[in-house]
Design an enzyme around this catalytic site. Structure first.
Site, short mmCIF file in Angstrom:
data_model
loop_
_atom_site.label_atom_id
_atom_site.label_comp_id
_atom_site.label_asym_id
_atom_site.label_seq_id
_atom_site.Cartn_x
_atom_site.Cartn_y
_atom_site.Cartn_z
N CYS A 1 -15.58 -30.62 3.27
CA CYS A 1 -14.95 -31.47 2.27
C CYS A 1 -13.61 -30.85 1.93
CB CYS A 1 -15.82 -31.61 1.02
SG CYS A 1 -15.06 -32.67 -0.24
N HIS B 1 -15.91 -38.35 11.84
CA HIS B 1 -15.00 -39.39 11.35
C HIS B 1 -14.78 -40.45 12.43
CE1 HIS B 1 -13.61 -37.41 7.63
NE2 HIS B 1 -13.86 -36.30 8.30
N GLU C 1 -16.86 -43.06 2.61
CA GLU C 1 -17.41 -41.74 2.88
C GLU C 1 -18.92 -41.81 3.00
OE1 GLU C 1 -16.75 -37.20 1.19
OE2 GLU C 1 -15.74 -38.90 0.26
N CYS D 1 -10.26 -38.73 0.38
CA CYS D 1 -11.10 -37.95 1.28
C CYS D 1 -10.16 -37.05 2.09
CB CYS D 1 -11.91 -38.85 2.20
SG CYS D 1 -12.93 -37.95 3.40
N GLY E 1 -10.89 -36.90 5.72
CA GLY E 1 -10.56 -38.22 6.24
C GLY E 1 -9.07 -38.41 6.46
#
Length: 270
Positions: A73, A157, A206, A215, A218
């Site tokens: 994260c 992803h 997410e 994110c 992301g």
């Protein structure tokens, strides 16, 4: 469970942060789900635990609101890095994660840069359910969006390039793609609109958290995907619902993410 915690966020992507370096914390799924609940608990996008490390300044682990552990994260990493640098007075900190060791640097009073490492582009590393060209993965659940670019930055992803991020049906397509059988560990789904070679508008569904205001991994994934498609430069500004991140895919293959962090409040777990 009388334990101090910090509520922090990176561009609105919010976290409960608990320091377990000197006192163990049992992060069982039911406890995580209760704390992360916005109706019954404190509420967060991820629960974050700081631990001791023999190879870095500290270790860091992440859990999604459903109680499942996440591999990475980016925004939470920046928040923890800021907290550790505030504590030590240092301008740099190293963090041990499930995806490897990460380095972070102070870039201002409330601004942090973190090296997210090298993106993993092989289908096994994402992972996908079977062999595929990760530059063009056909996902039936995506409908007419076209193929996704898939990669891992410690977590999986799938990035779709769309004419308008605002008009993208994130709430409908996101959960369908997340749960696709193509992704055995589920997947974070990015909807990226290229506005120029140095500017991308991004919205992210997410996994296990839903539509998020930001994110970090992301944003890194979208930049890498755009460079691989030849749509953007290796350095760009990613505009998310909660604010902007500066992302750079450097010549050494590492992805650097820079953005602001915020401390919302301090408290004690009930």
């Amino acid at each position: 469970m009388d334990r101090p915690f910090s509520k922090m966020n990176g561009l609105g992507n919010d976290f409960i942060v608990v320091d377990a370096r000197s006192r163990a914390f049992e992060a069982d799924p039911e406890t995580i789900r209760r704390l992360a609940s916005r109706s019954e608990g404190i509420g967060c996008d991820q629960f974050v635990l700081i631990g001791a490390s023999e190879s870095a300044d500290a270790s860091i682990r992440f859990w999604n609101p459903d109680g499942g552990e996440a591999g990475a994260c980016g925004n939470a990493t920046r928040c923890v890095a800021w907290r550790l640098m505030e504590e030590s007075g240092a301008g740099q900190v190293s963090l041990e994660t499930a995806g490897g060791r990460l380095e972070a640097w102070r870039r201002g009073p409330m601004r942090v840069a973190v090296d997210m490492g090298r993106p993993r582009l092989n289908w096994r590393a994402v992972p996908l359910a079977g062999p595929a060209d990760t530059l063009a993965v056909d996902v039936p659940e995506a409908g007419r969006l076209g193929p996704a670019i898939c990669l891992s930055l410690g977590n999986p992803h799938a990035v779709f390039f769309v004419p308008s991020a605002e008009a993208a049906e994130v709430g409908r397509i996101g959960p369908a793609v997340e749960a696709s059988s193509l992704f055995p560990e589920r997947v974070n789904v990015g909807f990226a609109e290229v506005r120029s070679r140095s500017e991308v508008r991004l919205r992210v569904w997410e996994r296990a958290a839903g539509l998020t205001r930001a994110c970090g991994s992301g944003a890194c994934a979208a930049l890498v995907a755009g460079v691989r498609r030849g749509l953007v430069d290796p350095e760009a500004r990613l505009e998310l619902d909660g604010g902007d991140l500066e992302i750079a895919w450097r010549a050494d293959g590492h992805v650097l993410m820079t953005g602001d962090v915020e401390v919302e409040f301090e408290g004690r777990l009930p």
